[in-house]
Design an enzyme around this catalytic site. Sequence first.
Site, mmCIF file in Angstrom:
data_model
loop_
_atom_site.group_PDB
_atom_site.id
_atom_site.type_symbol
_atom_site.label_atom_id
_atom_site.label_comp_id
_atom_site.label_asym_id
_atom_site.label_seq_id
_atom_site.Cartn_x
_atom_site.Cartn_y
_atom_site.Cartn_z
ATOM 1 N N ASP A 13 0.810 -1.226 0.000
ATOM 2 C CA ASP A 13 0.000 0.000 0.000
ATOM 3 C C ASP A 13 0.840 1.271 0.000
ATOM 4 O O ASP A 13 0.403 2.313 0.484
ATOM 5 C CB ASP A 13 -0.961 0.044 1.219
ATOM 6 C CG ASP A 13 -1.763 -1.232 1.357
ATOM 7 O OD1 ASP A 13 -2.229 -1.725 0.322
ATOM 8 O OD2 ASP A 13 -1.912 -1.726 2.486
ATOM 9 N N HIS A 41 -4.217 -1.431 -6.249
ATOM 10 C CA HIS A 41 -3.437 -0.291 -6.723
ATOM 11 C C HIS A 41 -4.386 0.810 -7.176
ATOM 12 O O HIS A 41 -5.157 0.628 -8.111
ATOM 13 C CB HIS A 41 -2.496 -0.724 -7.852
ATOM 14 C CG HIS A 41 -1.432 -1.666 -7.383
ATOM 15 N ND1 HIS A 41 -0.653 -2.420 -8.211
ATOM 16 C CD2 HIS A 41 -1.013 -1.960 -6.129
ATOM 17 C CE1 HIS A 41 0.191 -3.141 -7.490
ATOM 18 N NE2 HIS A 41 -0.013 -2.885 -6.230
HETATM 19 P P1 IMP Z 1 -2.535 -12.773 1.334
HETATM 20 O O1 IMP Z 1 -1.585 -12.170 0.353
HETATM 21 O O2 IMP Z 1 -3.974 -12.514 0.997
HETATM 22 O O3 IMP Z 1 -2.244 -14.216 1.586
HETATM 23 O O4 IMP Z 1 -2.321 -12.035 2.744
HETATM 24 C C1 IMP Z 1 -1.123 -12.192 3.503
HETATM 25 C C2 IMP Z 1 -0.757 -10.892 4.193
HETATM 26 O O5 IMP Z 1 -0.372 -9.931 3.220
HETATM 27 C C3 IMP Z 1 -1.898 -10.234 4.977
HETATM 28 O O6 IMP Z 1 -1.345 -9.568 6.110
HETATM 29 C C4 IMP Z 1 -2.454 -9.212 4.016
HETATM 30 O O7 IMP Z 1 -3.103 -8.150 4.676
HETATM 31 C C5 IMP Z 1 -1.181 -8.758 3.347
HETATM 32 N N1 IMP Z 1 -1.386 -8.243 1.991
HETATM 33 C C6 IMP Z 1 -1.590 -8.945 0.868
HETATM 34 N N2 IMP Z 1 -1.704 -8.137 -0.190
HETATM 35 C C7 IMP Z 1 -1.548 -6.892 0.273
HETATM 36 C C8 IMP Z 1 -1.531 -5.613 -0.356
HETATM 37 O O8 IMP Z 1 -1.649 -5.468 -1.576
HETATM 38 N N3 IMP Z 1 -1.337 -4.547 0.464
HETATM 39 C C9 IMP Z 1 -1.144 -4.682 1.813
HETATM 40 N N4 IMP Z 1 -1.135 -5.860 2.431
HETATM 41 C C10 IMP Z 1 -1.343 -6.944 1.673
#
Ligand code: IMP
Length: 422
Positions: A13, A41
């Site tokens: 982010d 994004h």
């Molecule tokens: P996953 O990628 O959905 O498996 O999530 C794993 C961790 O990565 C969690 O803490 C999510 O909140 C974080 N996360 C995944 N994608 C993003 C993103 O695009 N921005 C911020 N955090 C993310």
Amino acid sequence: MQTVVVVGTQWGDEGKGKITDFLAQRSDIVVRYQGGNNAGHTIVLDGKKYALHSIPSGILNPNIQNILANGMVINPKALLIELDKLEGMDYKIAISDRAHVIMPYHLMLDEAKEASLTHKIGTTHKGIGPAYTDKAERTGLRMGEFVNEELFKSRLSEILVQKNQQLAIYGKKPLAFDDIFVEYKVYADRLRPFVTNTSILINETISKGKKVLFEGAQGTLLCLDHGTYPFVTSSSPTAASVPINTGVAPWLINGAIGVTKAYTTRVGEGPMPTELNDDIASYIREKGHEYGTTTGRARRVGWLDLVLIKHAKTSGGLSGLAVTLLDVLSNIDTLKVCVAYELDGKVIDYIPSLVNDFGRVNPVYVELKGFKEDITGVKSFKELPLAAQQYIKFIEDQTGIKVVIFSVGPDRNQTIIIDDIF
Ligand code: IMP
């Protein structure tokens, strides 16, 4: 530089979409190299807001080839919903035949697994972890198979046997082959024209001397190897992962721009040493609209942590920094910046590998003078108030990385180049 990676230096982010969209104006292709629709994004162009999840952030620039590379995991249904929102726009996309497909059972398993954990990761529930698990386990479905009807049929029937066994462990009902096949065949038909060998496409573009921008999703601290494991995503967002995730030789990647917010945010679980739970956190959260683009969750907010950026520099490589959301910090009297940690009486300037140790560190802060002025209309570094200039200089001095871009608002026009490296 001819080939540059845009990489997050924090927990995602950071504003990578905005920086990618800006740099895409001078690029020939934009390549998303990992993750899937867990990413969010946001791009604002002429006041209109676009939220992209799987589509590369170069998409708003007509004539640019946008590539979803082999390192990605792609949810066909979600991708088509995203593409439908671009109806009427002129865009070019190509999808790697080696990228993996996120299927309904991945979403179900993601949710069920999280629900069963005592120490939850806080995933986005988009099926990312289960899809990458299948890839590593060599049972995943690739885009090339998905768009070949016969192969899709035989692979799906084979995979579903295994997936229904896994779902049963979590007390979930089995999925019926026909329901999925009938629905997903339609998606496969629509995506087929875009599926190709994107490694060849990228290499040809590079050999013609054209400019290539690689767009990372998430951030270095969410990297499966170099992040705050296990509170990470299931891929590597670092610049070091670009070659394997795109099919390009490492020596063809010229540099990486690390994107950092002027402060720190995190969504999901896991330690965050500079986290604030006070009025300043609320001020930053509201002013910076710190709510997830993908999940809507309120983001955790804290002071800028330069140990994270130094970690991103050593673990993945950074040749310049882009500091985003600088405008959000106006009207705060004193700005604190974390330059090191204290752990068990020792000062350290690295991230401990054990997440429990990382959870115990205390930030070592340097206090800097804040600035009162509204800087959203600033067009050059010199126009910034002195305190904001000093804030940027401090980041450079501490990290040893030049700040090449800063941004003072969500619009493409509120992005200012200090040093033209791409
Ligand atoms: P996953 O990628 O959905 O498996 O999530 C794993 C961790 O990565 C969690 O803490 C999510 O909140 C974080 N996360 C995944 N994608 C993003 C993103 O695009 N921005 C911020 N955090 C993310």
